[in-house]
Design an enzyme around this catalytic site. Structure first.
Site, PDB file in Angstrom:
ATOM      1  N   SER A  50       0.829  -1.200   0.000  1.00 22.15           N
ATOM      2  CA  SER A  50       0.000   0.000   0.000  1.00 22.15           C
ATOM      3  C   SER A  50       0.863   1.248   0.000  1.00 22.15           C
ATOM      4  CB  SER A  50      -0.913   0.006   1.230  1.00 22.15           C
ATOM      5  OG  SER A  50      -0.133   0.103   2.415  1.00 22.15           O
ATOM      6  N   ALA A  74      -2.942  -6.447  -8.145  1.00 21.75           N
ATOM      7  CA  ALA A  74      -2.974  -5.002  -7.915  1.00 21.75           C
ATOM      8  C   ALA A  74      -3.520  -4.689  -6.522  1.00 21.75           C
ATOM      9  CB  ALA A  74      -3.834  -4.332  -8.977  1.00 21.75           C
ATOM     10  N   HIS A  75      -2.877  -3.753  -5.838  1.00 24.32           N
ATOM     11  CA  HIS A  75      -3.357  -3.340  -4.522  1.00 24.32           C
ATOM     12  C   HIS A  75      -4.604  -2.491  -4.688  1.00 24.32           C
ATOM     13  CE1 HIS A  75      -3.471  -1.613  -0.514  1.00 24.32           C
ATOM     14  NE2 HIS A  75      -2.611  -2.556  -0.147  1.00 24.32           N
ATOM     15  N   SER A  76      -5.598  -2.757  -3.841  1.00 20.66           N
ATOM     16  CA  SER A  76      -6.874  -2.037  -3.964  1.00 20.66           C
ATOM     17  C   SER A  76      -6.722  -0.540  -3.729  1.00 20.66           C
ATOM     18  CB  SER A  76      -7.878  -2.609  -2.960  1.00 20.66           C
ATOM     19  OG  SER A  76      -7.359  -2.455  -1.643  1.00 20.66           O
ATOM     20  N   GLY A 131       3.407  -6.257   3.183  1.00 16.80           N
ATOM     21  CA  GLY A 131       2.159  -5.843   3.811  1.00 16.80           C
ATOM     22  C   GLY A 131       2.122  -6.236   5.270  1.00 16.80           C
ATOM     23  N   SER A 132       0.921  -6.544   5.750  1.00 17.39           N
ATOM     24  CA  SER A 132       0.731  -6.766   7.181  1.00 17.39           C
ATOM     25  C   SER A 132       1.185  -8.163   7.596  1.00 17.39           C
ATOM     26  CB  SER A 132      -0.738  -6.609   7.532  1.00 17.39           C
ATOM     27  OG  SER A 132      -1.475  -7.691   6.981  1.00 17.39           O
ATOM     28  N   GLU A 169       7.386  -9.522   3.440  1.00 18.00           N
ATOM     29  CA  GLU A 169       7.983  -8.487   4.282  1.00 18.00           C
ATOM     30  C   GLU A 169       6.825  -7.903   5.060  1.00 18.00           C
ATOM     31  OE1 GLU A 169       8.243  -5.159   5.483  1.00 18.00           O
ATOM     32  OE2 GLU A 169       9.005  -4.305   3.604  1.00 18.00           O
ATOM     33  N   CYS A 192       7.834   0.832   6.202  1.00 17.75           N
ATOM     34  CA  CYS A 192       8.158  -0.439   6.868  1.00 17.75           C
ATOM     35  C   CYS A 192       9.227  -0.225   7.917  1.00 17.75           C
ATOM     36  CB  CYS A 192       8.696  -1.449   5.867  1.00 17.75           C
ATOM     37  SG  CYS A 192       7.756  -1.546   4.354  1.00 17.75           S
ATOM     38  N   GLU A 200       3.646  -3.536  15.087  1.00 19.93           N
ATOM     39  CA  GLU A 200       3.752  -2.292  14.362  1.00 19.93           C
ATOM     40  C   GLU A 200       2.407  -1.545  14.390  1.00 19.93           C
ATOM     41  OE1 GLU A 200       4.955  -3.308  10.427  1.00 19.93           O
ATOM     42  OE2 GLU A 200       4.900  -1.260   9.693  1.00 19.93           O
TER      43      GLU A 200
END
Lengths: 527, 527
Positions: A159, A186-188, A240-241, A264, A301, A391
């Site tokens: 993101s 693709a990221h939303s 991402g998460s 990651e 990150c 995080e």
């Protein structure tokens, strides 16, 4: 600039077979942008994975030079994405134009770095053990090894880096360099950006004569699961998460043929303040640290989420200074509404925790994230309170005071795996606290001295990785040229006719490689 | 020779805290040998893992030269294990003395190969990007990367190589070289051998001043699960069955901190007979192949379990010849009674399968394995019948006739991942069938021409690995010097004072390494 059609990219054509469509939102206003994206149907996901698999056969056998030409062409196309493109990225992410322009250069530079790796050729890992027909008690047969791509790679973009960690980002570049076609999910959060970058990649692929299917992209919610489970996919790159990365790792491990996942995920990036540096320049550090925590709305990150110092009047002064600095920071718009909800929730958990004191930051309200500063009791870290280890994605950080060196050591040992750790110290500090380094080496991928972790240089020596949960596999990096290693595997040829060997391993050494021949490195031809 | 006490090896001492004891059996007679082994208690497993973890801190920071001295000393100790030792290994495994003597040399040679890797230093992967303070728009900071060990490694030895793939085998050697202490789970099939080799390692560790806990070994049934789940263990090496490897991979993936598993598991090692070779030397190939299938009672990971040829009068003649050769092979004693039961069951499944014809071999009875030859219809392969894809561990193989090149291609594409594939061909065959190679490259770790896969040279260029289910991670090898890569991870130092950097990365290049400096390989010091 291409038109954003929102169709999926499959084997060199565009496809919109489904009826479910998605909108991309303006990150600042929450309003829908004037585009529609077609969620990939199960058949389209299947077709995309198969197109990548079919492209693999030809793509992986292209010379490194041909693949380098493709990467250079992608870089050129990305550089040519102009102000109208930048405006769309800014609309989708609320990131400022200057940042997006910089990220564009970083993304094309990354492609060119991998082109350089391809031309250098060391990624091939050529090793030759010549036959020893007279060896006793048994002769040795001729054996030669080099590395090939693992197959089609699924990439899930981030993101927070709509260009550098997305469609044509580091994972895609590393996979291409390794000879692996990509299916990109693709990221939303930035689908119009993805569409335009996808078109740039396709233009480069066509100009340089790459096989159709070298790059594919699918849109949609939940289509990633079918992609990771598809038998043609041989590896996964993800940024991402922690929850997202863990879910993908689980899916990949449960396949009939398990595949590696390079995720990651989560890092709180401890910053350790050493005494003489605090005494010499505590005010400056407090200012720099506040800037690093709030840079890009804290959506990195490597955002410093934990600051540790030894109890002292200087630390007390530093915390007061940092509190003032953080209180003075303006609220910022996050990448998307989901991110703001997560941030607000994370901040609320910290505020409500008995062992945590709120030092600075306005109450969270409205459409922007308020920078926040907390102080936590060291016992939370020592007792491995999950809240302190996780995080909070946004402009927040937590300070911890330790009583003495023994407690500092215990606190660091209690940390989980991290992308980075930072030491702020004067030369004498670094000497005195050298014992910290072996501990940090076991916990993190990158150790910084007198800097801030939020800049991640794209180069040969970078490591953007680290022990779990920073990543799912500490042996990889997702930034820098070593990232190619994740998508390569060795193959050995025994007693193979020279003319039929891959060029990297032929006697004449046509690629001019440094090769490990009978245990010695040499760029010579073999007589 | 040391006395076999059967006590666990924990942090430099021997420990027998439990009350459950195990026996080692004479593989030929099934009678118990005069030793008792103490199953490790949960506390002992915990102590062994913690001892390895504690040793890691010092061991990984030793210079490569110091670790090389240790490996050389282990090699010397293994070479000095004499005839009385060989007699015990033979009793536990039913392998002949000549084979064990050869394997002893292979095992010490493997240790010395890794000592050479340590002295060469390229495993460190040193990369340096110097600071560019004047770069625009942003300066570059000094960044340096090298590789360190991942931490304590759990190793599960193989039944079929009591020395070379066991206590001081390839996984242990690779882990030591990487700076990783080992906890070895002794194989139930050769515990006295393991005890004696363990003592040899400890002698070498003491002579060269290695930290206590660099090597640990536990005995017992079921103790491996607690070992793999122990938080101190950071990677797993395994050689054995598909079920065993899958179970370990699952345990490792489900840990709070997942860890990598390098399991070498199941391979049927196809041999492809090309037409002109069959015409020119079919009789010779039939003789060589029967010898390869029955060598060491067929108990090799690379045993050729599938033979594929194009239908022709020459293939028919070859099969008749192979049938005669296999019928003439004597029965052999397997490594243990469990292996014989598995083999008998595997053979029975093949005999009872409607699509499979039994060509040669006496009915399985008594204490020895009868060599067996089968012929299967190609449809079983094309339909992915699991029976045809699974290794029958012992002296058996299956021949398949294909109609034409198209069917040959389809059959190879239907194969799962393998350690090896072999082409038997004349030069003109290899030209004509060059299209096979890209298919095989995607399926296997090693491609052989005009040889047999059962010899696995220990060298730099060897790949003993391959796509799943041959191994759990195609990016590694468990034989040869590249095996060290499995246990290394990169760490990056940013803006670090030269004097405090690890020697591999210091400006003066004290280790004399080839390093990647600003994108160019160089052994020079940095000015």
């Amino acid at each position: 600039m291409s038109t954003v059609t929102g169709h999926n990219f499959i084997g060199g054509r565009r496809s919109a077979a489904g009826t479910t469509t998605l909108e991309s939102l303006d990150a600042s206003t929450g309003q829908a942008l004037p585009y529609r994206f077609y969620q990939a149907t199960p058949e389209e996901v299947n077709d995309a994975a198969n197109a990548a698999d079919q492209a693999f056969v030809a793509f992986r056998q292209l010379s490194p030079e041909r693949r380098a030409e493709f990467l250079d062409a992608v870089a050129d196309e990305i550089d040519q994405l102009g102000d109208d493109f930048v405006a769309i990225v800014c609309a989708e992410t609320a990131l400022p134009a200057g940042r997006i322009q910089g990220e564009r250069g970083r993304t094309s530079g990354q492609m060119r770095l991998f082109a350089k790796v391809l031309r250098r050729g060391d990624f091939l890992g050529a090793r030759i053990d010549l036959a020893l027909p007279d060896r006793k008690p048994l002769p040795r047969v001729d054996l030669r090894q080099y590395r090939i791509g693992v197959g089609a790679v699924a990439v899930f973009g981030a993101s927070n880096f709509p260009l550098a960690f997305s469609t044509a980002g580091g994972d895609t570049a590393a996979a291409f360099a390794a000879g692996c076609p990509v299916v990109f999910k693709a990221h939303s959060g930035h689908m119009a950006t993805a569409d335009l970058v996808g078109c740039a990649i396709i233009r480069a692929a066509e100009k340089t004569g790459m096989p159709q299917g070298v790059f594919n992209m699918i849109f949609g919610a939940g289509v990633g699961e079918a992609l990771v489970k598809h038998p043609a996919i041989q590896a996964v790159g993800f940024t991402g998460s922690l929850n997202g990365g863990n879910a993908l790792s689980k899916m990949a491990a449960e396949r009939e043929q398990p595949i590696p996942v390079f995720a990651e995920m989560s890092s709180i990036n401890p910053v350790i303040l050493l005494p003489q540096a605090l005494a010499a320049r505590g005010t400056q550090v407090a200012s720099e640290l506040a800037a690093s925590v709030t840079m890009g709305a804290g959506q990195f990150c490597t955002n410093p989420g934990l600051v540790i110092g030894l109890r002292s009047p200087e630390l007390t002064g530093f915390i007061e200074q940092l509190t003032q600095n953080m209180a003075a920071q303006a609220p910022q718009t996050l990448l998307n509404a989901g991110g703001l909800r997560s941030y607000a929730k994370g901040v609320e958990h910290l505020i409500n925790h008995a062992g945590i004191t709120h030092l600075a930051g306005h109450a969270q309200a409205g459409q922007q994230a308020q920078p926040q500063l907390f102080k936590a009791d060291v016992s939370l870290l020592l007792n491995k309170d999950p809240l302190l280890q996780e995080e909070v994605f946004g402009p927040a950080t937590i300070v911890i005071e330790v009583d003495d060196e023994a407690q500092l050591k215990a606190a660091l040992l209690a940390l989980r795996g991290q992308l980075t750790a930072t030491l702020i110290g004067e030369p004498a500090d670094l000497e005195q606290y050298q014992w910290l380094v072996p501990i940090l080496e076991q916990k993190v991928g990158r150790i910084l001295v007198n800097g801030y972790p939020t800049g991640v240089e794209v180069c040969d020596a970078m490591v953007h990785g680290g022990p779990y949960p920073a990543t799912s596999d500490a042996r990889g990096t997702s930034v820098g040229s070593l990232a190619i290693d994740r998508f390569l595997r060795p193959v050995c040829y025994q007693n193979y006719p020279d003319a039929l060997l891959p060029p990297a391993l032929q006697n004449s050494n046509p690629l001019g490689l440094q090769r490990l021949v009978n245990g010695e490195w040499s760029a010579n031809a073999i007589a």
